[in-house]
Design an enzyme around this catalytic site. Structure first.
Site, PDB file in Angstrom:
ATOM      1  CB  ILE A   1      -0.956   0.027   1.212  1.00 35.30           C
ATOM      2  CG1 ILE A   1      -1.844  -1.221   1.222  1.00 35.30           C
ATOM      3  CG2 ILE A   1      -1.839   1.279   1.164  1.00 35.30           C
ATOM      4  CD1 ILE A   1      -2.776  -1.311   2.427  1.00 35.30           C
TER       5      ILE A   1
ATOM      6  CG  HIS B   1     -11.831  -2.690   7.917  1.00 40.69           C
ATOM      7  ND1 HIS B   1     -12.499  -2.688   6.717  1.00 40.69           N
ATOM      8  CD2 HIS B   1     -10.604  -3.199   7.645  1.00 40.69           C
ATOM      9  CE1 HIS B   1     -11.713  -3.174   5.779  1.00 40.69           C
ATOM     10  NE2 HIS B   1     -10.558  -3.497   6.322  1.00 40.69           N
TER      11      HIS B   1
END
Ligand code: A3D
Length: 320
Positions: A14, A176
């Protein structure tokens, strides 16, 4: 005006993608920080060489010393380990909590005025710990998950209905995890709430239910396909949308993990809610009206996050 400085803490999948997007968009100069020697320097050099091709006036630098993030306007944190097939996000807590301590202390010492976006999992607990370890104001420390989960929800809806992704507005709230809360009544296709879109034949109720389920497990679907790590393109784009809203004072309303002080009946923790991000960080929490079913799903999700926070406190007594 001086260019913005963007510090990316973690130069893995990422982190590297964030650096690439930030450079292409000329969002600011980029510091790519990692404990691994060579990786941030190699990725930074590779991308900065590409600026000659795409023509961005930004610099990129790899770093292994927190002194290099000094004065950063934005820090995006991906340091830690991702999931492998068969692992839940919660399995990462032991390793990644220690990483958050080091990162939080580094940000506190060198970039105390930054807007900090945490991506490291398990997200809602790690952003909570990062805020504690860094001591930065709560409105300047947020977590990225909802933008990604909502993007997945939106794409599945676009794929099923054949409606442009641009005309779909999807919302996913809560923690999440697999018990996140896709907000069916608040998500729209061409302005139609999803229950109305079902009535008008865009998809069946069974198809909508399957999309909700696929959204909840969207991260795992990619982990199972990649086998060596987790999603990185869409997570990076999602965090950039949040950073952009802060740096350009766009005042976008995005689903993010934000510190709650009574909103949605939740206090003193981070959980996914719609929030307005501007030059002051989180400037407003938007409160959706929720029915009993949605409240119950939200509570289940919040309880899971509470369990993760408790696990963090058990591991590190300074967080109690
Ligand atoms: P990966 O490619 O492994 O990169 C992580 C990087 O962190 C590696 O380069 C490590 O060397 C580095 N690192 C480890 N410890 C430290 C430390 N103490 N200080 C600085 N750097 C360190 O992983 P990734 O980029 O694919 O994923 C990063 C994190 O994001 C993981 O925890 C994932 O689970 C998480 N993630 C979250 C989402 C959300 O939506 C919240 C989505 C996808 C991934």
């Amino acid at each position: 005006m001086a260019r913005a400085k963007i510090a990316l803490i973690g130069a893995g999948m990422i982190g590297g993608t964030l650096a690439h997007i930030a450079a292409r968009e000329e969002l600011g100069d980029v510091i790519l920080f990692d404990i691994a020697e060579g990786t941030p320097q190699g990725k930074a050099l590779d991308i900065v060489e590409a600026t000659a091709v795409f023509g961005s006036d930004v610099t990129l630098k790899g770093a292994n010393d927190y002194a290099d993030i000094a004065g950063a306007d934005v820090c995006i944190v991906t340091a830690g380990v991702p999931r492998k097939p068969g692992m839940s996000r919660d399995d990462l807590i032991g390793i990644n909590l220690k990483v958050m301590k080091a990162v939080g202390e580094g940000i506190k010492a060198h970039a105390p005025n930054a807007f900090v976006i945490c991506i490291t999992n398990p997200l809602d607990a790690m952003v909570w710990a990062l805020q504690k370890f860094s001591g930065l104001p709560k409105e300047k420390v947020v977590g990225m998950a909802g933008v990604l989960d909502s993007a997945r929800f939106a794409w599945f809806l676009a794929e099923k209905t054949g409606v442009s992704i641009k005309d779909i507005n999807a919302w996913t709230l809560g923690g999440h995890g697999d018990d996140m809360v896709p907000m069916v009544r608040h998500s729209t296709i061409g302005g139609l709430p999803l229950p109305d879109a079902v009535k008008q034949g865009f998809m069946t109720q069974a198809e909508l239910d399957a999309i909700v389920e696929r959204t909840r497990k969207g991260g795992g679907e990619i982990v199972a396909l990649l086998k060596t790590g987790s999603a990185f393109y869409a997570p990076a784009e999602s965090a950039i949308a949040m950073a952009r809203s802060y740096l350009k004072d766009q005042k976008r309303v995005l689903p993010i993990a934000a510190w709650l002080s009574g909103e949605y009946g939740v206090s003193d923790m981070y959980v996914g809610v719609p929030a307005l991000i501007g030059a002051n960080g989180v400037e407003k929490i938007i409160q959706f009206d929720t029915n009993d079913d949605e409240k119950a799903m939200f509570k289940t999700s919040v309880d899971s996050v509470k369990g993760l926070i408790k696990a963090c406190q058990d591991i590190d007594g300074s967080l109690a």
